[in-house]
Design a protein around this motif. Structure first.
Motif, mmCIF file in Angstrom:
data_model
loop_
_atom_site.group_PDB
_atom_site.id
_atom_site.type_symbol
_atom_site.label_atom_id
_atom_site.label_comp_id
_atom_site.label_asym_id
_atom_site.label_seq_id
_atom_site.Cartn_x
_atom_site.Cartn_y
_atom_site.Cartn_z
ATOM 1 N N THR A 99 0.847 -1.195 0.000
ATOM 2 C CA THR A 99 0.000 0.000 0.000
ATOM 3 C C THR A 99 0.887 1.251 0.000
ATOM 4 O OG1 THR A 99 -0.082 0.321 2.417
ATOM 5 C CG2 THR A 99 -1.621 -1.278 1.455
ATOM 6 N N LYS A 100 0.231 2.395 -0.060
ATOM 7 C CA LYS A 100 0.925 3.675 0.046
ATOM 8 C C LYS A 100 0.743 4.275 1.442
ATOM 9 C CE LYS A 100 0.420 4.683 -4.892
ATOM 10 N NZ LYS A 100 -0.121 5.620 -5.918
ATOM 11 N N ALA A 101 0.499 3.414 2.405
ATOM 12 C CA ALA A 101 0.292 3.874 3.783
ATOM 13 C C ALA A 101 1.530 4.579 4.319
ATOM 14 C CB ALA A 101 -0.067 2.689 4.679
ATOM 15 N N ASP A 102 1.300 5.519 5.203
ATOM 16 C CA ASP A 102 2.400 6.291 5.787
ATOM 17 C C ASP A 102 2.880 5.711 7.114
ATOM 18 O OD1 ASP A 102 3.976 8.993 5.919
ATOM 19 O OD2 ASP A 102 2.969 8.858 7.859
ATOM 20 N N ALA A 103 1.960 5.097 7.890
ATOM 21 C CA ALA A 103 2.326 4.693 9.249
ATOM 22 C C ALA A 103 1.771 3.319 9.616
ATOM 23 C CB ALA A 103 1.818 5.731 10.251
ATOM 24 N N PHE A 104 2.572 2.587 10.377
ATOM 25 C CA PHE A 104 2.200 1.269 10.893
ATOM 26 C C PHE A 104 2.498 1.283 12.382
ATOM 27 C CE2 PHE A 104 3.413 -3.499 11.007
ATOM 28 C CZ PHE A 104 2.100 -3.868 11.267
ATOM 29 N N VAL A 105 1.440 1.247 13.209
ATOM 30 C CA VAL A 105 1.593 1.357 14.659
ATOM 31 C C VAL A 105 1.040 0.103 15.321
ATOM 32 C CG1 VAL A 105 1.155 2.745 16.711
ATOM 33 C CG2 VAL A 105 1.310 3.858 14.473
ATOM 34 N N THR A 106 1.862 -0.556 16.107
ATOM 35 C CA THR A 106 1.454 -1.803 16.761
ATOM 36 C C THR A 106 1.628 -1.693 18.271
ATOM 37 O OG1 THR A 106 3.674 -2.722 16.456
ATOM 38 C CG2 THR A 106 2.037 -3.206 14.754
ATOM 39 N N ILE A 107 0.927 -2.561 18.973
ATOM 40 C CA ILE A 107 1.008 -2.567 20.428
ATOM 41 C C ILE A 107 1.891 -3.726 20.888
ATOM 42 C CG2 ILE A 107 -0.977 -4.073 20.864
ATOM 43 C CD1 ILE A 107 -1.760 -2.068 23.124
ATOM 44 N N SER A 108 2.504 -3.555 22.038
ATOM 45 C CA SER A 108 3.258 -4.601 22.715
ATOM 46 C C SER A 108 3.019 -4.376 24.203
ATOM 47 C CB SER A 108 4.745 -4.525 22.342
ATOM 48 O OG SER A 108 5.491 -5.525 23.023
ATOM 49 N N GLY A 109 3.827 -4.964 25.065
ATOM 50 C CA GLY A 109 3.595 -4.816 26.494
ATOM 51 C C GLY A 109 4.855 -4.514 27.279
ATOM 52 N N VAL A 110 4.660 -3.968 28.474
ATOM 53 C CA VAL A 110 5.805 -3.655 29.340
ATOM 54 C C VAL A 110 6.430 -4.912 29.917
ATOM 55 C CG1 VAL A 110 5.035 -1.321 29.928
ATOM 56 C CG2 VAL A 110 4.258 -3.265 31.319
ATOM 57 N N SER A 111 5.821 -6.077 29.657
ATOM 58 C CA SER A 111 6.458 -7.332 30.073
ATOM 59 C C SER A 111 7.750 -7.579 29.308
ATOM 60 C CB SER A 111 5.502 -8.515 29.865
ATOM 61 O OG SER A 111 4.415 -8.455 30.757
ATOM 62 N N TYR A 112 8.009 -6.762 28.300
ATOM 63 C CA TYR A 112 9.302 -6.772 27.609
ATOM 64 C C TYR A 112 10.430 -6.529 28.608
ATOM 65 C CZ TYR A 112 13.072 -5.160 24.511
ATOM 66 O OH TYR A 112 14.276 -4.998 23.861
ATOM 67 N N TYR A 113 10.161 -5.695 29.633
ATOM 68 C CA TYR A 113 11.165 -5.332 30.639
ATOM 69 C C TYR A 113 11.111 -6.287 31.828
ATOM 70 C CZ TYR A 113 10.744 -0.933 28.026
ATOM 71 O OH TYR A 113 10.678 0.021 27.035
ATOM 72 N N LYS A 114 12.257 -6.598 32.363
ATOM 73 C CA LYS A 114 12.344 -7.528 33.489
ATOM 74 C C LYS A 114 11.983 -6.825 34.799
ATOM 75 C CE LYS A 114 15.279 -11.195 35.333
ATOM 76 N NZ LYS A 114 16.556 -11.928 35.187
ATOM 77 N N PRO A 115 11.087 -7.413 35.608
ATOM 78 C CA PRO A 115 10.699 -6.791 36.879
ATOM 79 C C PRO A 115 11.879 -6.697 37.849
ATOM 80 C CG PRO A 115 9.123 -8.479 36.241
ATOM 81 C CD PRO A 115 10.311 -8.627 35.329
ATOM 82 N N ASN A 116 12.181 -5.486 38.262
ATOM 83 C CA ASN A 116 13.183 -5.197 39.297
ATOM 84 C C ASN A 116 13.043 -3.728 39.657
ATOM 85 O OD1 ASN A 116 14.546 -3.787 37.180
ATOM 86 N ND2 ASN A 116 15.615 -5.668 36.603
#
Length: 299
Positions: A100-117
């Motif tokens: 496509t000729k789309a300008d932007a692609f925005v996706t979600i993820s989570g803060v579980s990417y970061y290790k709890p400490n």
């Protein structure tokens, strides 16, 4: 940029519905990708067969099976559904958008990417995979990657706990708190990165409208709180006592140790880039956020 048409993967879910409402309010046309038929909708099968609408200018993906659905046993089959509903849908959209000729692609993820400490994490922080949820976030974000020669702006929003009456955490805890049975989760000392649903959906719109926005954004409020502090604020707004801690063993029996980590562990996440980019939050204080959710969205 001028938004002609926005496609939302998972547009009928908790977050997706609010994004659709915002776009409608602003007079922006949209198409939802959903398993359920309806107006302004296509199916994931339609996407695979026919691609995205020709006039698509931006694509958002917030599709994902609810991990904390207590009706779902934490089996290998359910875990695979959790992965597929995030990773495979993102892959499908990443594949379709390059045509496509789309300008932007925005996706979600989570803060579980970061290790709890006790470490403070910004968008520049790098973390290795350390458990199922972390691996899920890494794979989720990898699925969104477009070819290096693509001219499409790409943004990933790592969301914290989303506060809104129609879904997520608030919907699950409302009745226990209403009947005076609410309380902190275990000792309540775990960090709880959070964001009001209005701020999250506005951050998605901000990301697709502004050409300077790309890369990782921490979709959390600037205020760092613990679960115990959230419990105090929420109980105060509801004018109910909340002194009874929810035992760890009880949560483990319902959700399984692997996924209950979402509630028992937390990260100290800072939205550094979000603030630097000039995004304006509506709700920066947990007391105000809880008051809005309860005061304007009655059951």
């Amino acid at each position: 940029m001028t938004l002609k048409h926005v496609v939302i993967g998972g547009g009928t879910g908790f977050i997706g519905t609010q994004i659709v409402n915002l776009l409608s309010h602003k007079g922006i046309s949209y198409t939802c990708i959903s398993r359920m038929p309806g107006p302004n909708r296509i199916s994931w099968h339609d996407l695979e067969c026919y691609g995205l609408p020709e006039n698509t200018t931006a694509v958002i993906n917030v599709a994902g099976q609810n991990i904390l659905d207590p009706k779902q046993r934490w089996s290998e089959g359910f875990k695979q559904n959790v992965i597929n509903s995030r990773v495979e849908t993102t892959k499908s959209l990443a594949k379709a958008i390059i045509y496509t000729k789309a300008d932007a692609f925005v996706t979600i993820s989570g803060v579980s990417y970061y290790k709890p400490n006790d470490k403070e994490y910004t968008e520049e922080s790098k973390c290795e995979k350390y458990d199922f949820l972390s691996k899920l976030c890494h794979e989720w974000e990898a699925a969104a990657q477009l070819p290096k020669d693509s001219n499409i702006r790409q943004t990933t929003i790592r969301s914290g706990v989303v506060l809104g009456k129609t879904g997520g955490m608030i919907k699950q805890i409302y009745l226990p708190f209403f009947f005076g049975l609410g309380g902190p989760i275990a000792n309540g000392n775990q960090y709880m990165p959070w964001i009001h649903i209005s701020d999250l959906v506005n951050l998605f719109l901000f990301s697709i409208e502004n050409k300077t926005v790309h890369g990782i954004l921490n979709g959390v409020a600037p205020q760092i709180i613990t679960n115990k502090e959230f419990t105090k604020a929420f109980a105060s707004v509801m004018q109910r006592p909340a002194f009874i801690p929810v035992p760890r063993i009880f949560l483990n029996s319902i959700f399984n140790k692997e996924r209950v980590k979402i509630m028992l562990e937390g990260q100290k996440v800072i939205p550094k880039r979000v603030k630097e980019l000039g995004f304006q939050y509506q709700y920066v204080d947990i007391n105000c956020a809880c008051a809005e959710v309860i005061g304007k969205n009655k059951l």
